[in-house]
Design an enzyme around this catalytic site. Structure first.
Site, PDB file in Angstrom:
ATOM      1  N   SER A 165     -49.961  15.406 -94.246  1.00 55.64           N
ATOM      2  CA  SER A 165     -51.000  15.095 -93.253  1.00 55.64           C
ATOM      3  C   SER A 165     -52.323  15.702 -93.697  1.00 55.64           C
ATOM      4  O   SER A 165     -52.343  16.732 -94.383  1.00 55.64           O
ATOM      5  CB  SER A 165     -50.629  15.694 -91.895  1.00 55.64           C
ATOM      6  OG  SER A 165     -51.705  15.562 -90.992  1.00 55.64           O
TER       7      SER A 165
ATOM      8  N   TYR B  83     -48.561  23.136 -86.951  1.00 55.89           N
ATOM      9  CA  TYR B  83     -48.271  21.849 -87.609  1.00 55.89           C
ATOM     10  C   TYR B  83     -49.000  21.793 -88.958  1.00 55.89           C
ATOM     11  O   TYR B  83     -48.412  21.418 -89.983  1.00 55.89           O
ATOM     12  CB  TYR B  83     -48.739  20.711 -86.695  1.00 55.89           C
ATOM     13  CG  TYR B  83     -48.644  19.326 -87.293  1.00 55.89           C
ATOM     14  CD1 TYR B  83     -47.436  18.659 -87.360  1.00 55.89           C
ATOM     15  CD2 TYR B  83     -49.786  18.680 -87.784  1.00 55.89           C
ATOM     16  CE1 TYR B  83     -47.354  17.378 -87.904  1.00 55.89           C
ATOM     17  CE2 TYR B  83     -49.714  17.406 -88.325  1.00 55.89           C
ATOM     18  CZ  TYR B  83     -48.497  16.754 -88.384  1.00 55.89           C
ATOM     19  OH  TYR B  83     -48.422  15.496 -88.926  1.00 55.89           O
TER      20      TYR B  83
HETATM   21  N1  LIG Z   1     -49.274   9.661 -86.451  1.00 54.92           N
HETATM   22  C1  LIG Z   1     -50.179  10.393 -87.060  1.00 54.92           C
HETATM   23  O1  LIG Z   1     -51.352  10.478 -86.637  1.00 54.92           O
HETATM   24  C2  LIG Z   1     -49.841  11.178 -88.287  1.00 54.92           C
HETATM   25  C3  LIG Z   1     -50.890  11.724 -89.044  1.00 54.92           C
HETATM   26  C4  LIG Z   1     -50.585  12.446 -90.195  1.00 54.92           C
HETATM   27  C5  LIG Z   1     -49.266  12.601 -90.578  1.00 54.92           C
HETATM   28  N2  LIG Z   1     -48.270  12.057 -89.827  1.00 54.92           N
HETATM   29  C6  LIG Z   1     -46.897  12.271 -90.296  1.00 54.92           C
HETATM   30  O2  LIG Z   1     -46.302  11.000 -90.479  1.00 54.92           O
HETATM   31  C7  LIG Z   1     -44.883  11.142 -90.394  1.00 54.92           C
HETATM   32  C8  LIG Z   1     -44.351  10.030 -89.490  1.00 54.92           C
HETATM   33  O3  LIG Z   1     -44.848  10.241 -88.186  1.00 54.92           O
HETATM   34  P1  LIG Z   1     -45.261   9.037 -87.217  1.00 54.92           P
HETATM   35  O4  LIG Z   1     -46.724   9.091 -87.045  1.00 54.92           O
HETATM   36  O5  LIG Z   1     -44.649   7.794 -87.720  1.00 54.92           O
HETATM   37  O6  LIG Z   1     -44.647   9.519 -85.843  1.00 54.92           O
HETATM   38  P2  LIG Z   1     -43.318   9.123 -85.071  1.00 54.92           P
HETATM   39  O7  LIG Z   1     -43.267   7.671 -84.847  1.00 54.92           O
HETATM   40  O8  LIG Z   1     -43.268  10.051 -83.904  1.00 54.92           O
HETATM   41  O9  LIG Z   1     -42.183   9.489 -86.119  1.00 54.92           O
HETATM   42  C9  LIG Z   1     -41.652  10.762 -86.317  1.00 54.92           C
HETATM   43  C10 LIG Z   1     -40.229  10.522 -86.725  1.00 54.92           C
HETATM   44  O10 LIG Z   1     -39.610  11.741 -87.132  1.00 54.92           O
HETATM   45  C11 LIG Z   1     -38.293  11.707 -86.619  1.00 54.92           C
HETATM   46  N3  LIG Z   1     -37.735  13.054 -86.552  1.00 54.92           N
HETATM   47  C12 LIG Z   1     -38.319  14.157 -86.050  1.00 54.92           C
HETATM   48  N4  LIG Z   1     -37.494  15.203 -86.145  1.00 54.92           N
HETATM   49  C13 LIG Z   1     -36.359  14.734 -86.741  1.00 54.92           C
HETATM   50  C14 LIG Z   1     -35.128  15.311 -87.099  1.00 54.92           C
HETATM   51  N5  LIG Z   1     -34.894  16.607 -86.883  1.00 54.92           N
HETATM   52  N6  LIG Z   1     -34.186  14.540 -87.679  1.00 54.92           N
HETATM   53  C15 LIG Z   1     -34.406  13.231 -87.881  1.00 54.92           C
HETATM   54  N7  LIG Z   1     -35.555  12.615 -87.562  1.00 54.92           N
HETATM   55  C16 LIG Z   1     -36.512  13.357 -86.991  1.00 54.92           C
HETATM   56  C17 LIG Z   1     -38.432  11.073 -85.256  1.00 54.92           C
HETATM   57  O11 LIG Z   1     -37.182  10.641 -84.797  1.00 54.92           O
HETATM   58  P3  LIG Z   1     -36.961  10.140 -83.263  1.00 54.92           P
HETATM   59  O12 LIG Z   1     -37.449   8.714 -83.244  1.00 54.92           O
HETATM   60  O13 LIG Z   1     -35.496  10.261 -83.068  1.00 54.92           O
HETATM   61  O14 LIG Z   1     -37.770  11.071 -82.412  1.00 54.92           O
HETATM   62  C18 LIG Z   1     -39.378   9.933 -85.593  1.00 54.92           C
HETATM   63  O15 LIG Z   1     -38.675   8.839 -86.123  1.00 54.92           O
HETATM   64  C19 LIG Z   1     -44.619  12.554 -89.864  1.00 54.92           C
HETATM   65  O16 LIG Z   1     -44.252  13.385 -90.955  1.00 54.92           O
HETATM   66  C20 LIG Z   1     -45.975  12.976 -89.333  1.00 54.92           C
HETATM   67  O17 LIG Z   1     -46.129  14.375 -89.356  1.00 54.92           O
HETATM   68  C21 LIG Z   1     -48.523  11.335 -88.699  1.00 54.92           C
END
Ligand SMILES: NC(=O)c1ccc[n+]([C@@H]2O[C@H](COP(=O)([O-])OP(=O)(O)OC[C@H]3O[C@@H](n4cnc5c(N)ncnc54)[C@H](OP(=O)(O)O)[C@@H]3O)[C@@H](O)[C@H]2O)c1
Length: 252
Positions: free
Chosen positions: A145, A158
């Site tokens: 991120s 985070y």
């Molecule tokens: N959205 C943003 O603005 C943003 C910005 C920068 C970086 N990111 C990074 O992008 C990546 C994807 O995030 P996203 O934005 O797509 O958000 P998201 O839709 O909330 O996805 C997060 C995913 O991680 C899974 N997860 C969390 N803890 C877990 C565990 N212990 N075991 C298995 N799965 C787990 C969640 O599973 P569940 O569906 O079961 O909860 C969900 O599928 C993350 O690493 C996040 O930090 C996001």
């Protein structure tokens, strides 16, 4: 898979129900990829698998696992390789934003964020890096991120988990790039997913589809680090350039 501009075919996805991962695997499915999806929610995972099959994936298999349980990683990873008949790329997408205020008050909350976003990823990368070195090819694409580029009062726990991940990936790349393994650090700015849905002006964040397209371009080009969308490379350059004496007084 050392040839540039070719997308890998046999792909393991950790955190396959993530909004960014789903947008990415839809594009991969349309190109006929074989996918092994890992997530902790069986129902969501089955829905994602069904969707990807209809979108053209050559093969889809799933594994329900809470990735916090690192003791299960070696078996899950070996199962994935077996199921796919080999492995060209691992895409690590799982993560939690966590609650910064709770983490300030309670070390256990901070440790849980660091465990999911950093330590569980280190566990996966340790096995995967050695597997890819052994076969002398492979792609590790890991979602970090922009928050890892500089600590801010609003989300530094985070941010620290992602900053630590960035350094780990940098060192890993320095070790295994020469073995023919591509290590890609993906640094998204804010994206419209479940993780950010509660935030003000979330509708102005980048759409997952655009972010996914940029990620796959970086994979095809075998890049080392990519900011998605690309404008975040400039924004973070400016933010990193602010002297600490000024930065510590800002409300970010
Ligand atoms: N959205 C943003 O603005 C943003 C910005 C920068 C970086 N990111 C990074 O992008 C990546 C994807 O995030 P996203 O934005 O797509 O958000 P998201 O839709 O909330 O996805 C997060 C995913 O991680 C899974 N997860 C969390 N803890 C877990 C565990 N212990 N075991 C298995 N799965 C787990 C969640 O599973 P569940 O569906 O079961 O909860 C969900 O599928 C993350 O690493 C996040 O930090 C996001």
């Amino acid at each position: 898979m050392s040839q540039k501009n070719v997308l890998p075919k046999r792909i393991l996805v950790l955190g396959a129900t993530s909004g960014i991962a789903m947008a990415t695997t839809r594009l991969l499915a349309a190109q006929g990829a074989s996918l092994y999806l890992v997530g902790r929610n069986a129902q969501k995972l089955e829905a994602v698998a069904g969707d990807l099959k209809t979108r053209g994936a050559a093969y889809v298999d799933i594994c329900v696992l809470d990735l916090d349980d690192t003791t299960q990683h070696p078996k899950m990873l070996a199962d994935a390789v077996h199921s796919l008949g080999g492995l060209d790329m691992a895409y690590i997408a799982h993560g939690v934003l966590g609650d910064q205020q709770q983490a300030e008050a309670d070390y256990a909350v901070a440790a849980a964020i660091l465990h999911t976003n950093f330590l569980s990823v280190v566990s996966l990368l340790t096995w995967l890096a050695n597997f890819f070195v052994n076969q002398q090819s492979g792609i590790l694409a890991v979602i970090s991120s922009v928050a890892g580029d500089r600590g801010r009062k609003s989300n530094y726990v985070y941010g620290a988990s992602k900053g630590a991940l960035n350094v780990f990936l940098e060192g890993l790349r320095n070790r295994i790039d020469r073995e023919g393994i591509n290590v890609l650090t993906i640094k998204p700015g804010p994206v419209q997913t479940a993780m950010t849905a509660h935030m003000p002006k979330a509708e102005k964040f980048a759409p997952p589809q655009k972010v996914a397209e940029d990620i796959l371009k970086a994979v095809a080009r075998r890049k080392d680090v990519v900011y998605v969308p690309g404008i975040w490379a400039i924004i973070m350059f400016v933010i990193r350039s602010i002297p600490e004496a000024i930065f510590k007084k800002l409300n970010l």
